[in-house]
Design an enzyme around this catalytic site. Structure first.
Site, PDB file in Angstrom:
ATOM      1  N   CYS A 189       1.069 -16.850  -7.901  1.00 47.13           N
ATOM      2  CA  CYS A 189       1.744 -15.636  -7.441  1.00 47.13           C
ATOM      3  C   CYS A 189       3.251 -15.875  -7.533  1.00 47.13           C
ATOM      4  CB  CYS A 189       1.302 -15.360  -6.010  1.00 47.13           C
ATOM      5  SG  CYS A 189       2.071 -13.907  -5.308  1.00 47.13           S
ATOM      6  N   CYS A 226      14.003  -8.079  -1.493  1.00 51.13           N
ATOM      7  CA  CYS A 226      13.590  -6.824  -2.135  1.00 51.13           C
ATOM      8  C   CYS A 226      14.387  -5.701  -1.497  1.00 51.13           C
ATOM      9  CB  CYS A 226      12.097  -6.576  -1.937  1.00 51.13           C
ATOM     10  SG  CYS A 226      11.513  -5.100  -2.810  1.00 51.13           S
ATOM     11  N   CYS A 247       6.327  -5.056   5.180  1.00 51.08           N
ATOM     12  CA  CYS A 247       6.483  -6.222   4.297  1.00 51.08           C
ATOM     13  C   CYS A 247       7.619  -7.121   4.770  1.00 51.08           C
ATOM     14  CB  CYS A 247       6.748  -5.732   2.876  1.00 51.08           C
ATOM     15  SG  CYS A 247       7.142  -7.063   1.728  1.00 51.08           S
ATOM     16  N   CYS A 288      -0.218 -12.494   1.284  1.00 51.58           N
ATOM     17  CA  CYS A 288       0.498 -11.309   0.793  1.00 51.58           C
ATOM     18  C   CYS A 288       1.462 -10.783   1.844  1.00 51.58           C
ATOM     19  CB  CYS A 288      -0.465 -10.163   0.519  1.00 51.58           C
ATOM     20  SG  CYS A 288      -1.772 -10.561  -0.588  1.00 51.58           S
ATOM     21  N   GLU A 345       9.864 -17.987  -3.073  1.00 50.88           N
ATOM     22  CA  GLU A 345       8.580 -18.650  -2.866  1.00 50.88           C
ATOM     23  C   GLU A 345       7.590 -18.334  -3.978  1.00 50.88           C
ATOM     24  OE1 GLU A 345       8.555 -19.506   1.828  1.00 50.88           O
ATOM     25  OE2 GLU A 345       7.915 -17.487   1.323  1.00 50.88           O
ATOM     26  N   CYS A 363       9.727  -1.520   2.250  1.00 47.08           N
ATOM     27  CA  CYS A 363       8.421  -1.079   2.759  1.00 47.08           C
ATOM     28  C   CYS A 363       8.301  -1.637   4.173  1.00 47.08           C
ATOM     29  CB  CYS A 363       7.288  -1.584   1.879  1.00 47.08           C
ATOM     30  SG  CYS A 363       7.449  -1.000   0.189  1.00 47.08           S
TER      31      CYS A 363
HETATM   32  N1  SAH Z   1       6.804  -5.316  -4.851  1.00 46.61           N
HETATM   33  C1  SAH Z   1       5.517  -5.296  -5.424  1.00 46.61           C
HETATM   34  C2  SAH Z   1       4.874  -6.660  -5.535  1.00 46.61           C
HETATM   35  C3  SAH Z   1       5.058  -7.612  -4.387  1.00 46.61           C
HETATM   36  S1  SAH Z   1       4.190  -7.255  -2.916  1.00 46.61           S
HETATM   37  C4  SAH Z   1       4.623  -4.324  -4.680  1.00 46.61           C
HETATM   38  O1  SAH Z   1       5.013  -3.849  -3.628  1.00 46.61           O
HETATM   39  O2  SAH Z   1       3.543  -4.017  -5.188  1.00 46.61           O
HETATM   40  C5  SAH Z   1       2.488  -7.636  -3.336  1.00 46.61           C
HETATM   41  C6  SAH Z   1       1.479  -6.891  -2.475  1.00 46.61           C
HETATM   42  O3  SAH Z   1       1.497  -7.349  -1.117  1.00 46.61           O
HETATM   43  C7  SAH Z   1       1.746  -5.393  -2.424  1.00 46.61           C
HETATM   44  O4  SAH Z   1       0.571  -4.653  -2.587  1.00 46.61           O
HETATM   45  C8  SAH Z   1       2.289  -5.233  -1.031  1.00 46.61           C
HETATM   46  O5  SAH Z   1       2.158  -3.924  -0.581  1.00 46.61           O
HETATM   47  C9  SAH Z   1       1.459  -6.222  -0.251  1.00 46.61           C
HETATM   48  N2  SAH Z   1       2.007  -6.539   1.063  1.00 46.61           N
HETATM   49  C10 SAH Z   1       3.273  -6.432   1.479  1.00 46.61           C
HETATM   50  N3  SAH Z   1       3.385  -6.789   2.771  1.00 46.61           N
HETATM   51  C11 SAH Z   1       2.153  -7.133   3.186  1.00 46.61           C
HETATM   52  C12 SAH Z   1       1.628  -7.623   4.422  1.00 46.61           C
HETATM   53  N4  SAH Z   1       2.409  -7.830   5.476  1.00 46.61           N
HETATM   54  N5  SAH Z   1       0.304  -7.885   4.499  1.00 46.61           N
HETATM   55  C13 SAH Z   1      -0.487  -7.698   3.408  1.00 46.61           C
HETATM   56  N6  SAH Z   1      -0.043  -7.261   2.216  1.00 46.61           N
HETATM   57  C14 SAH Z   1       1.263  -6.972   2.101  1.00 46.61           C
HETATM   58 FE1  SF4 Z   2       9.403  -4.852  -1.958  1.00 50.72          FE
HETATM   59 FE2  SF4 Z   2       7.641  -5.708  -0.162  1.00 50.72          FE
HETATM   60 FE3  SF4 Z   2       7.761  -3.113  -0.798  1.00 50.72          FE
HETATM   61 FE4  SF4 Z   2       6.784  -4.867  -2.582  1.00 50.72          FE
HETATM   62  S1  SF4 Z   2       5.885  -4.381  -0.582  1.00 50.72           S
HETATM   63  S2  SF4 Z   2       8.261  -3.200  -2.967  1.00 50.72           S
HETATM   64  S3  SF4 Z   2       8.089  -6.643  -2.124  1.00 50.72           S
HETATM   65  S4  SF4 Z   2       9.381  -4.295   0.216  1.00 50.72           S
END
Ligand code: SAH
Ligand code: SF4
Length: 382
Positions: free
Chosen positions: A104, A111, A118, A359, A91, A115
């Site tokens: 974006c 991934c 996410c 995000c 996406e 986390c």
């Molecule tokens: N992998 C990278 C970039 C992609 S995620 C990273 O983790 O930084 C981009 C941003 O969205 C990151 O700061 C991530 O922590 C945040 N993010 C992930 N899941 C989210 C959610 N459910 N709600 C809001 N932000 C989120």
């Molecule tokens: Fe991967 Fe999501 Fe963690 Fe970013 S926030 S490193 S996309 S699992």
């Protein structure tokens, strides 16, 4: 074998030109045709000799991922699902604002970093995106957004000299002024391909964006942050999300490998080459988890020696996430503690959540998730 010229930055394109018996400077002309004009048909590249055009038609293509679907949010945010083969989809999101347009971009199919908050992390990991699939997102967005409507041409004919690409439906011509690598995936776990795509974003013969307008967001892959500083230092955002290792270990598991102390040291090293004099720390607001006043104070102490700004991100939910978004009052209370300590802090506006484009909501289509436990990505970032 046919090559996809979207896979090449200026250097690689020059080598390719030499390989097919052409002068390396042809790369410059080719870059402009491909990235600035969005041209895919070599026969239309009028300032190239006929012989070269024929050679290119026989050996190369310009191919970006195809769009499977488009969703437009009530707030104007657009999300595209792009086909990257074998049933996988990624996406890309365009966020229009009055004075800029931010794209974006995704860097991986899924991934591997898991986390806990996410949606992409929940999807598992399939593979790294190729250069053509990363830059192809910008290439495609530029092409679509650069189109203008008949209505617009009728109302302001003086704006449209030459032959604008015309779309019939209503909508506005918009452009990408900023790129953030904040879509699906961890960009620094796909280092070489992301760096090559960044080269193209900055190249005056391609997209000509300044280093300030291109941001890589990382969950904190320390060795790769150092490599980026040497190779292509663009603006850096770091997903911090917790004021101590105990909590960060739970939320961002890669913290067990690169704990906060090492991460902050890498941030300070990065600033030696960075286009800005601060790191942006992203901090997701999870109700009852990381949003107390005591945690805000702990955060203030933690980053005392690291020039930074904070971006508080309201948690965007997805099914079975197990988390809740902090209330607005709690979020602003947290912000105030940081601000009073002299830390510049913004609260990110949630955009496109009605189409799951906000995000952390990007899920795409990730098949064959078996590679999640693979150690390949750890090797890749060394
Ligand atoms: N992998 C990278 C970039 C992609 S995620 C990273 O983790 O930084 C981009 C941003 O969205 C990151 O700061 C991530 O922590 C945040 N993010 C992930 N899941 C989210 C959610 N459910 N709600 C809001 N932000 C989120
Ligand atoms: Fe991967 Fe999501 Fe963690 Fe970013 S926030 S490193 S996309 S699992």
């Amino acid at each position: 074998m046919t090559v996809n010229l979207l896979d090449f930055d200026a250097k690689n394109l020059a080598s390719f030109c030499v390989k097919i018996g052409e002068k390396p400077f042809r790369a410059k002309q080719l870059l402009r045709w491909i990235h600035q004009s969005g041209e895919t048909d070599f026969a239309s590249m009028s300032n190239l000799a006929k012989g070269l055009r024929e050679k290119l038609s026989a050996t190369a293509v310009v191919e970006s991922p195809q769009v499977i679907s488009e969703h437009v949010s009530a707030d104007g945010t657009r999300k595209w699902l792009l086909d990257v083969g074998a049933g996988n989809g990624i996406e890309t999101v365009f966020i229009p604002e009055p004075n800029r347009g931010t794209l974006c971009i995704s860097s991986q199919v899924g991934c591997a970093l898991e986390c806990t908050f996410c949606s992409t992390g929940r999807q598992g990991f399939n593979r790294n995106l190729r250069v053509a699939e990363i830059i192809g997102q910008l290439w495609w967005a530029n092409k679509v957004l650069g189109e203008v409507t008949n209505d617009e041409i009728a109302s302001k004919p003086e704006y449209f000299v030459g032959e604008p690409r015309v779309v019939q439906s209503s909508g506005r011509s918009q452009t990408v002024s900023n790129v953030v690598m904040m879509g699906m995936g961890e960009p620094l776990a796909n280092f070489e391909n992301v760096a090559t795509a960044l080269d193209l974003m900055l190249d005056d013969n391609a997209y000509g964006l300044s280093r300030r307008r291109v941001t890589v967001s990382t969950s904190g892959l320390v060795p790769a942050m150092d490599r980026l500083r040497e190779r292509c230092p663009v603006s850096l955002a770091v997903s911090l999300h917790a004021p101590n290792d105990e909590l960060r270990d739970q939320l961002v598991p890669i913290n067990k490998k690169y704990p906060i102390k090492q991460l902050l040291a890498a941030c300070r090293r990065y600033l030696e080459n960075a286009p800005r004099d601060f790191i942006t720390f992203e901090y997701i607001m999870l109700a009852g988890v990381n949003d107390s006043v005591a945690q805000a104070r702990e955060l203030v102490k933690l980053v005392r020696e690291t020039p930074c700004k904070f971006n508080l991100i309201p948690f965007n939910s997805f099914s079975n996430s197990g988390y809740e978004r902090s209330s607005s009052a709690v979020t602003y209370r947290f912000r105030d503690v940081l601000m009073q300590a002299g830390l510049m802090t913004t609260v990110r506006k949630t955009r496109g959540d009605d189409i799951a484009a906000a995000c952390g909501q990007l899920a795409g289509r990730v098949l064959n998730k078996t590679q999640r436990k693979s150690h390949v990505f750890i090797e890749a970032v060394r």
